[in-house]
Every structure is written in C-alpha cells, then in structure tokens.
Design a protein around this motif. Structure first.
Motif, mmCIF file in Angstrom:
data_model
loop_
_atom_site.group_PDB
_atom_site.id
_atom_site.type_symbol
_atom_site.label_atom_id
_atom_site.label_comp_id
_atom_site.label_asym_id
_atom_site.label_seq_id
_atom_site.Cartn_x
_atom_site.Cartn_y
_atom_site.Cartn_z
ATOM 1 N N GLU A 277 0.858 -1.191 0.000
ATOM 2 C CA GLU A 277 0.000 0.000 0.000
ATOM 3 C C GLU A 277 0.888 1.232 0.000
ATOM 4 O OE1 GLU A 277 -2.419 0.432 3.541
ATOM 5 O OE2 GLU A 277 -2.906 2.504 3.069
ATOM 6 N N GLU B 153 -2.548 5.716 11.015
ATOM 7 C CA GLU B 153 -2.272 5.659 9.574
ATOM 8 C C GLU B 153 -2.812 6.904 8.872
ATOM 9 O OE1 GLU B 153 -3.986 2.856 6.976
ATOM 10 O OE2 GLU B 153 -6.021 3.209 7.628
ATOM 11 N N ALA C 172 2.766 0.598 3.365
ATOM 12 C CA ALA C 172 2.559 -0.613 4.160
ATOM 13 C C ALA C 172 3.354 -1.744 3.548
ATOM 14 C CB ALA C 172 1.081 -0.983 4.219
ATOM 15 N N TYR D 21 -4.467 -4.456 -1.248
ATOM 16 C CA TYR D 21 -5.931 -4.482 -1.286
ATOM 17 C C TYR D 21 -6.404 -4.737 -2.717
ATOM 18 C CZ TYR D 21 -5.951 -2.218 3.308
ATOM 19 O OH TYR D 21 -5.771 -1.923 4.631
ATOM 20 N N HIS E 247 0.244 -6.920 7.091
ATOM 21 C CA HIS E 247 -0.007 -5.629 6.452
ATOM 22 C C HIS E 247 0.306 -4.601 7.526
ATOM 23 C CE1 HIS E 247 -2.107 -2.605 3.832
ATOM 24 N NE2 HIS E 247 -2.189 -2.005 5.011
ATOM 25 N N ASP F 156 1.378 -0.717 8.315
ATOM 26 C CA ASP F 156 1.531 0.659 7.836
ATOM 27 C C ASP F 156 2.601 1.374 8.642
ATOM 28 O OD1 ASP F 156 -1.001 0.989 6.061
ATOM 29 O OD2 ASP F 156 -1.769 0.118 7.923
HETATM 30 ZN ZN LIG Z 1 -2.797 0.082 5.496
#
Ligand SMILES: [Zn+2]
Ligand SMILES: [Zn+2]
Ligand SMILES: [Zn+2]
Ligand SMILES: [Zn+2]
Lengths: 409, 409
Positions: free
Chosen positions: B316, B340, B347, B352, B378, B380
């Motif tokens: 991400e 976040e 991330a 996603y 996952h 961040d």
């Molecule tokens: Zn995230």
C-alpha cells in the motif's frame, strides 16, 4: 458498602461448580445484563479454572433496550436476533453449557407501550425457541443465578440511598444463595442431599392429594397420575448433574388439573407484569377457579386468569419450609428465582413435563390425560406461612403429616 | 472533565449517518468493548432514529479475555466462538449492517504468553473468516469508529491522571473525527467530496510511480498496473455508500511489488505487537528491502520483515497531508485507525484487491501479475512530514507535482 467482593467470588464459584458443574473442555455461553459484569468476570475466572474451553459472554444493556422502545419504528418490533439465538442453539447442540445471570430491573419495560413489548417478546420467544428447547429439554447442563444490580436494588428498597440498597440486596442474594458458611460448595451438597431426601419421601408415598390448612386456606390439591417430585440438582441428558437455579428451596410436582377443591389465601403480594396484586383469595371447584378477588390489582388478576382455559387451573404445587433463608429475609424480590422460594406455592397455568415419571418422553396428550395442565401462562403465587399445615392423602384415604406450623413434619 | 456527552452524541450520529448510512429496516450488529458502552448507547439511539430494524450489541470485556490467559488450560486456546461468527455471517448475508467500535487497550495482550495469543488469534481468524469476507468484500455497508476508553487513554498519556488522560484522548478522537464544527454531517460530506476529487485527479493521471523526497528519504514507489486510488466513502454491493473508517484522511492505492527503489526514513515511531520501533531506515532495490535498521526495536523490525517473502515488499501507498487534524494533534494513538491517518505512509505486506480497477472480480494470480503483493502481514508506517515532496511520474517519464512541503501541490 457495595457488593462484597469475597462473597461475590463465592457466588461465582458456586454458580460454576454447583450450578453448572462445568466439565473440562466444555464451552460456556454466559448471558447477563452488562450491569452484572463484576459477577460475569468472576464466573469467567472460575469457569476457566475448572477447565472450561471458551467462555463467551453475551451482554445486554437496559439503555440499549429502552432506546429501541423510545426511538424505533413501530414495524420493527417483530424483529428478533434470530442469527444469535440460532447460533446459541447450535453451540448447545455441540455441547456448550449455558449460564444466565439475572439482575435486570424487573420493572424495566413497565412504562413502555404494552403492544410493542408483547410483539417484541413474541418475536424473541419464537426466535429463541430452538435454543430454549435444548435448555428446557435438559440436553445440556445449565444454571441461573443473580447479581444485585443497582436498578434492581432501587426497586426492592425504594426508601434507601442507592449504595445501601445495593448492599442490602447483595446481602440478601448471597444469604439466599447459601454463601455465608465457611464452605458454600459443601453446604450446597448438603442442601441438595436434603432436597433429594424430601423428594424420595414424597415420591415413595405417591400421595393422591395434598391438603393445605392455614389462615384463610382450606385447599385440597389433587396430584397428577404418575406425578414425580423434583427439586435441587438435576442430571442433564449429557450426563452432567447441575443445579438449574441458584438459589432453590422448593420441591415441586404437577397437580391434577381437574382435582382441586376449596379456598386459599395468598400469603405474599404477587408482582405480575408491573402490578402488585395484594391479598388474593381464590375458590376452586373441580380444579377450576370459580371465584377470585384481591384488595389491590384485582382487575389484573382477573385478566391473568382469563388468559386461556388453563389459566384458571393449577400447573405446579411446591413445598418450601418457612425457615428457608429467603422466607426469613422477608424481602419481596420482584424476581421469581427468589420469590418462588420464599414459601409453599402453587402456580396457575402450564405444568412441567419433567414432573412426571418418564415425563420427558411423553406426548402432550398423555400428559393431559394424567392431569397435566396446559396454558400460555405459568404464574407462581405464595400460599405458605408459619401456620401452614399440610397432610398427604394416600390412595387408601389415609392422612400423613407433611408440614406442621410451616415446617416439614 | 471526562468524555463530553454533546460531542459523543455527535460521534454517534456521524457513525450512523456517515459511517454506516444505515437504511430503514436494516438490522445492525455492533461490536464494541464494554468500556465503550456510552457510545454504544448513543449509536443505538441514532440507529433506531434512522429507522434501523434491530440493533444487537456484542460486547467484549478486557477482564474476561485476560481471565482466559491467566486461567485457561493450554489446549483451550485453539477454541473460538464459531457459533457466534457464523451467526454474524448469516446476519450479514440477510442484509444486516456492521459497526465496530474500537477502544480496547492496544497493549492488552502484550504481557501474555505469545504462543497462546497467536493460537487464539489464529482460531479466531479462522472462525471469523466467513463474516470477515462479507465485510472486506463489501457485501454490506460497514464502519469502524473509536471510543476513548480509560485503558487506551492511560497508554496514550501515561504521565496524566486518568480523568485528564481520558479528556485529552476524547478531544483528540472527536477532533480527528471532524466533529468540532457546527454541522459534522455536512463537514463529512465536504471532506468526502475533497477526497473524491483527489482520487479522481490521481486516477486521471494514472502515474507509473511516485517519487518521495524528504529528510533521509529518496524513494521511488512504482504503482501496480491498473491500480485505482481509493479513500473516503465507498459503495457496498448492497448499493449503500458508507465510510468504512471514521476518521479517515488517506487516499491510497496498490504499489508494484517489484518496482520500489531508494531509501526511506520513517517520520513516526511504529507500534508493532507491543513494541515501539523507532527511527526506521530502509533501503529498497527492485521492490524488496535490502537493508533495514532502527535505533530501537530493530530485532522486532527484522522479525516482522522476515514473516514471509511478501513482508519485505510494499502492499500500500497512501497520501495524507501534514495539515490533517490527526497529524496536527501530534499524538501517537497506538491504533491504526488513527495513526495511519497522521501522515503519508507505506505498508509492507498484503495489498488491497479493491485498489485495482475491477479488482473485486480479479483472481489472486491476476492481481500478482499486475504487481499486487501478498503476505500474511499488512503493516503501515509513516514516511510523510512537513518537508515531504512528492512527484508523480507519468508513462512518458514526465513529472507532475503531487505534494510540496507536506501538502497537496
Ligand atoms: Zn494500510
Ligand atoms: Zn416453583
Ligand atoms: Zn413455578
Ligand atoms: Zn493506509
């Protein structure tokens, strides 16, 4: 003072070990008002110590319930959380035990629209039925106990400041739950043995009827054919012996719906759907109420006994000595778990199938033929006191003293 | 001062109207820690006012969870409440909306046996999967918001007395949730429109990569083929437009797992599984981390990026201006819902699927071919600050200013 943590912990231990008798690896579903959280937490500790698999509390909140009655659209009251109840039924089917902690304000819904309350209750009962059948059918070990919430205490002791009311109610709940001695678990074993001895004695006599005498009372309660006296511990179909009610004082059985004669005066007020009915006096003939009056709440009493045909006939007769701790407390708890253990009582309405020999495998028609009553109501009211005498009447017409002066003879 | 009831009620209203956009007749399942009950109650009120069918709170309690870790038998940690999660999945299947209120102590389990925690998490994730898939697949409208519990506040403000810590955290949560103006629902409509304008602009450019520059950072993040920028409101498959996160500030998309080059310095500490990792510096080559260090918690960082092959690659990239309310608060919340949204972030780990054009109907292999990363983690971490400059790099190699000095260019 508030709720004594030492005795609260003892209640949790008794609820887990005596009430549920939870088994190693067995999961537990624990329903409770969120106000009972202090007891929920101690039950979780004792359940895990006893080897429980997973304890899942399902907590309800009075204010969330009341938000529904004040804000929801009328058509929403036929909704119920079927997904949750079906899940519970599935969990019971896979062997989970069930504990319920009572303690909600008994008058919580008394100010709400009665039609909305009735519809929500109906939707809930319908959605809950698969789970309820596993409980009432004793598929699994289950138990109910109570936590002295502030809302309940304010109702029981309206003249006391809240902290004192809670402390008083807590003391009464703990004493009624037989926690005051040095070893409550042992005290419950002894209490269960005493109740079992009474059951055996009554079942051995197989009385045709019980004859109650006391102030304003001369009542002969015929007993159902093949009736069995129950009380105290029960063994569920999963083989686990549990105490469904903490506290419990009664031994009880099924009267014959067609064989009740005489008159009876209630010895305590009856709290029914938010109304207190006082000084009930009733006349029975051939099992049915032919006259009923009360000095207060008579209209509610009349409406109750007009619920259906079975509402004018007996579904339960129960024996509780006047010396029982709940009777001695002199408190009206507004909660059947306590109040029905305060004195000998009768219930109008539905009988218990389990109060017949072999009753759990009987059909409704066989139960009816043996004298078991059926109704949508089951309302217990107290008829025993310090002057209550009871005789058992045998098949040959002989008389055996059962109670004298409010105590076992 | 504690939690201001006026702004708490506004949060409930925003959560119901903007977060969920609950529909007339729609049931609601509301999960929350019991410590968040004041918000649960106001959400129930606003949901019923908006026409909700039945609101069912499912409340968890930290002490009941901790009782398990301190008392339960080791073999019990592979249990989960499958009956409850399956019931939720069924309810979502029948159209119920879902709200989650966060607020548990983020360090609740940090002192417990890590193997037991891992096994319980695994069992829970497995049992919850059918319900989770309906949520992440956006079958129904759902939303998460937060309540400032005392346990959370003590962690965020360890030097303040508890009432002050709660008041400070409450103010921060309310401000971050954009409740301080005269009409929070209108403010959210404007905020969503702004985020949508950013998404459209970024999607219109269809950049090949983003080039981040700042103190200690010179990083080119390649974007996945067919990536789509998301953020703010989303429309679920039931046709209802909801805001899954309250608060939210980010627009975000999927980077290309093989196309990240350069070095990057974290601008905030990272709270990961109970450890604070400080001053992270990482070097990427061909999409993979080739060097990683930190002045504190480096061992945990190394363990995290060794979780699996995808843990060393990006899943991400998200853009948040330095002027966002959460960034301005300067608070480390120890909760991703807030942290976040404090700064531009990347991330490590899973991407996603929804951040691809047509992504919800793509298979895992197609996502991988377009550059989507996969991993069991996952995580961040923040790389943006007041000196962050970002250029978008077009297909023809041109550069378009995206951020200058931490703000949209
Ligand atoms: Zn995230
Ligand atoms: Zn009874
Ligand atoms: Zn009864
Ligand atoms: Zn993000």
């Amino acid at each position: 003072g508030r709720v004594d943590p030492v005795r609260l912990d003892r209640l949790a231990e008794v609820a887990v070990k005596v009430g549920l008798n939870i088994q190693p690896g067995q999961d537990l579903i624990l329903t409770a008002p969120v106000a009972a959280l202090p007891l929920v937490r101690r039950v979780a500790v004792h359940a895990y110590r006893a080897g429980a698999g997973l304890v899942t509390p399902i907590l309800s909140d009075e204010q969330v319930v009341l938000a529904r009655y004040s804000e929801a659209r009328p058509e929403s009251f036929d909704h119920a959380a079927g997904w949750l109840f079906s899940g519970m039924a599935a969990a019971f089917g896979e062997g989970a035990a069930r504990m319920a902690i009572a303690g909600d304000n008994p008058m919580m819904l008394s100010g709400q629209d009665s039609e909305a309350v009735a519809r929500a209750n109906k939707a809930n009962s319908h959605a809950y039925r698969p789970a309820m059948e596993r409980i009432t059918g004793f598929d699994i070990n289950w138990s109910i106990c109570a936590y002295p919430t502030a809302a309940w205490a304010r109702l029981v002791f309206p003249d006391l400041p809240e902290p004192e009311a809670v402390a008083r109610l807590a003391n009464a709940v703990f004493r009624a739950s037989r926690l005051d001695g040095p070893d409550p678990v042992a005290a419950w074993a002894e209490h269960n043995a005493n109740l079992m001895a009474r059951r055996r004695w009554l079942n051995g006599h197989d009385f045709q009827a019980l004859h109650f005498r006391g102030p304003g009372t001369d009542l002969t309660v015929g007993l159902a054919e093949g009736h069995e006296w129950m009380g105290g511990a029960s063994t569920a179909k999963n083989g686990v012996t549990c105490n469904p009610n903490i506290p419990t004082e009664e031994v009880f059985t099924t009267p014959h719906a067609l064989r009740c004669e005489g008159y009876v005066r209630a010895t305590k007020p009856l709290s029914y759907m938010g109304t207190l009915i006082e000084n009930i006096e009733v006349q029975f003939s051939q099992g049915v109420i032919v006259e009923a009056k009360a000095t207060k709440g008579e209209a509610v009493l009349q409406k109750m006994i007009s619920s259906d045909e079975g509402a004018r006939r007996l579904g339960e007769v129960a024996l509780v000595p006047h010396s029982s701790p709940i009777s001695q407390s002199g408190i009206l708890f507004y909660n059947t778990l306590f109040d029905e253990n305060a004195a000998c009582h009768i219930a109008l309405g539905q009988c218990y199938a389990k109060c017949f020999r072999g009753g759990t495998s009987m059909g409704a028609e066989e139960i009816r033929q043996r004298g078991g009553n059926s109704s949508i109501i089951h309302v217990d009211w107290m008829i025993g006191g310090p002057e209550t005498d009871i005789d058992g009447i045998t098949a040959s017409g002989g008389r055996v003293p059962v109670f004298r002066g409010g105590e076992w003879a």
